[in-house]
Design a protein around this motif. Sequence first.
Motif, PDB file in Angstrom:
ATOM      1  N   GLN A 274       0.801  -1.235   0.000  1.00 33.16           N
ATOM      2  CA  GLN A 274       0.000   0.000   0.000  1.00 33.16           C
ATOM      3  C   GLN A 274       0.831   1.282   0.000  1.00 33.16           C
ATOM      4  O   GLN A 274       0.334   2.345  -0.362  1.00 33.16           O
ATOM      5  N   ASN A 275       2.078   1.175   0.411  1.00 29.55           N
ATOM      6  CA  ASN A 275       2.898   2.361   0.641  1.00 29.55           C
ATOM      7  C   ASN A 275       3.293   3.042  -0.676  1.00 29.55           C
ATOM      8  O   ASN A 275       4.110   2.535  -1.434  1.00 29.55           O
ATOM      9  N   GLU A 276       2.715   4.190  -0.928  1.00 25.23           N
ATOM     10  CA  GLU A 276       2.962   4.901  -2.185  1.00 25.23           C
ATOM     11  C   GLU A 276       4.373   5.478  -2.274  1.00 25.23           C
ATOM     12  O   GLU A 276       4.809   5.876  -3.363  1.00 25.23           O
ATOM     13  N   LYS A 277       5.071   5.539  -1.150  1.00 23.32           N
ATOM     14  CA  LYS A 277       6.434   6.077  -1.160  1.00 23.32           C
ATOM     15  C   LYS A 277       7.463   5.009  -1.559  1.00 23.32           C
ATOM     16  O   LYS A 277       8.632   5.327  -1.783  1.00 23.32           O
ATOM     17  N   ASP A 279       9.050   1.950  -3.918  1.00 19.61           N
ATOM     18  CA  ASP A 279       9.202   1.625  -5.334  1.00 19.61           C
ATOM     19  C   ASP A 279       8.073   0.696  -5.793  1.00 19.61           C
ATOM     20  O   ASP A 279       7.694  -0.246  -5.092  1.00 19.61           O
ATOM     21  N   LYS A 280       7.523   0.955  -6.980  1.00 16.89           N
ATOM     22  CA  LYS A 280       6.382   0.179  -7.454  1.00 16.89           C
ATOM     23  C   LYS A 280       6.710  -1.312  -7.620  1.00 16.89           C
ATOM     24  O   LYS A 280       5.843  -2.165  -7.402  1.00 16.89           O
ATOM     25  N   ARG A 283       6.377  -2.803  -4.250  1.00 15.10           N
ATOM     26  CA  ARG A 283       4.971  -2.907  -3.868  1.00 15.10           C
ATOM     27  C   ARG A 283       4.289  -4.078  -4.570  1.00 15.10           C
ATOM     28  O   ARG A 283       3.520  -4.833  -3.965  1.00 15.10           O
ATOM     29  N   SER A 284       4.576  -4.227  -5.854  1.00 17.67           N
ATOM     30  CA  SER A 284       3.959  -5.315  -6.614  1.00 17.67           C
ATOM     31  C   SER A 284       4.404  -6.673  -6.074  1.00 17.67           C
ATOM     32  O   SER A 284       3.593  -7.589  -5.917  1.00 17.67           O
ATOM     33  N   ASP A 313      -7.220  -2.227  -4.336  1.00 12.79           N
ATOM     34  CA  ASP A 313      -6.911  -0.827  -4.657  1.00 12.79           C
ATOM     35  C   ASP A 313      -5.433  -0.672  -5.030  1.00 12.79           C
ATOM     36  O   ASP A 313      -5.097   0.063  -5.971  1.00 12.79           O
ATOM     37  N   ALA A 314      -4.583  -1.354  -4.274  1.00 16.77           N
ATOM     38  CA  ALA A 314      -3.141  -1.274  -4.562  1.00 16.77           C
ATOM     39  C   ALA A 314      -2.835  -1.842  -5.938  1.00 16.77           C
ATOM     40  O   ALA A 314      -2.058  -1.265  -6.712  1.00 16.77           O
ATOM     41  N   GLU A 317      -3.934   0.523  -8.661  1.00 23.01           N
ATOM     42  CA  GLU A 317      -3.013   1.660  -8.777  1.00 23.01           C
ATOM     43  C   GLU A 317      -1.724   1.265  -9.478  1.00 23.01           C
ATOM     44  O   GLU A 317      -1.200   2.006 -10.321  1.00 23.01           O
ATOM     45  N   LEU A 318      -1.206   0.083  -9.126  1.00 18.77           N
ATOM     46  CA  LEU A 318       0.055  -0.374  -9.713  1.00 18.77           C
ATOM     47  C   LEU A 318      -0.118  -0.760 -11.175  1.00 18.77           C
ATOM     48  O   LEU A 318       0.806  -0.586 -11.986  1.00 18.77           O
TER      49      LEU A 318
END
Length: 337
Positions: A274-277, A279-280, A283-284, A313-314, A317-318
């Motif tokens: 979930q952390n938008e800060k 690196d994608k 996160r993935s 949601d994550a 977004e990704l």
Amino acid sequence: MHTDDHGSPSTSRWLLAAAAAAILLSGEAVAQVKEPELTRPDASVRELLAANAAEIQSVVERALDTQQPTKSRVDAVRQLSGAYFDYLLANSQALVRDPDPEVAHTTVLSLAGQIAMLPDVQVMEHHNHTEYDNYQSNLVKTSLDSLRQALEHDNAAVVDEAAAFLSSRGDLQGMARVQRLIEEGKISAGKGIGFLSLGPLEKASPLIEKYTSDPDTSVQAAAISQLSYNSRYTSVVRDVALSANTSSQVTIAALPGLAKTDRDFLNYGVALAQNEKVDKAVRSQALEAAIGFTIRNNTPESTVRSLEPLLGDAAAELSSPEALQAVEQLRSVYQIQ
């Protein structure tokens, strides 16, 4: 004593000296043939070897003769790999160090193939010590000794083959030598860690541990990735993976293993996703690992239903295919519409 120009004592001595010189010169091309030290327990095999002694001697000499064409020597090694293996084994230390890499490589493959399915020496030592047990035990010991010698070869393919086999067999002496090759710069740390990781976790992990703080990110990632699957190192790997100073590459390498060894993975796996800060790519990977953890551990449906919107949601977004597919799998398993 009757002599002539071709049969005088001086001429005879000259011929003998020439013959001796020829033998010495040939000795530079053909290493001394060694006889097997192991005794076959099967009488029929011993009889076969005795009946074919002259042929075997010729094949061994051809394998050892550095003046022979490579193909002829390789064919000879392969010929010795069958019923005549004891003779290949007796001469294997010379062959695995042979300057012709194809000869050395073929010998390594033959030795590895012969003992691949045999148990460890320690296991055999607990058997009844029959003649056959003793033969197999000595065969494994001698083969491993020669395979360790192959690690000293100048050719990378020979070293790689020996390193992979010794590590996969969990041979500690061989694995320790692989680590020394890394330290000596003869093989890269990444490649060496790859070889060591083929061994049992309890043997490989202590040798790999020192690279978890390596300044080379790719080396550190390789080490962390391997250790992440060993539950004894879960806390170490987790601390490295979640550190703010750790590169994305290392964190990504740690997450799949942590998801299998860390019972608390969901506590930080979902937060990372979930952390938008962050690196994608991290996160993935965190999202995929968290969903894998959830499904494998039969997480209660109530918990999953509370997590699904967050993960959905994550993933949206990704927009990575892997993340979206993982969420769809989660919904399918738990029948969430």
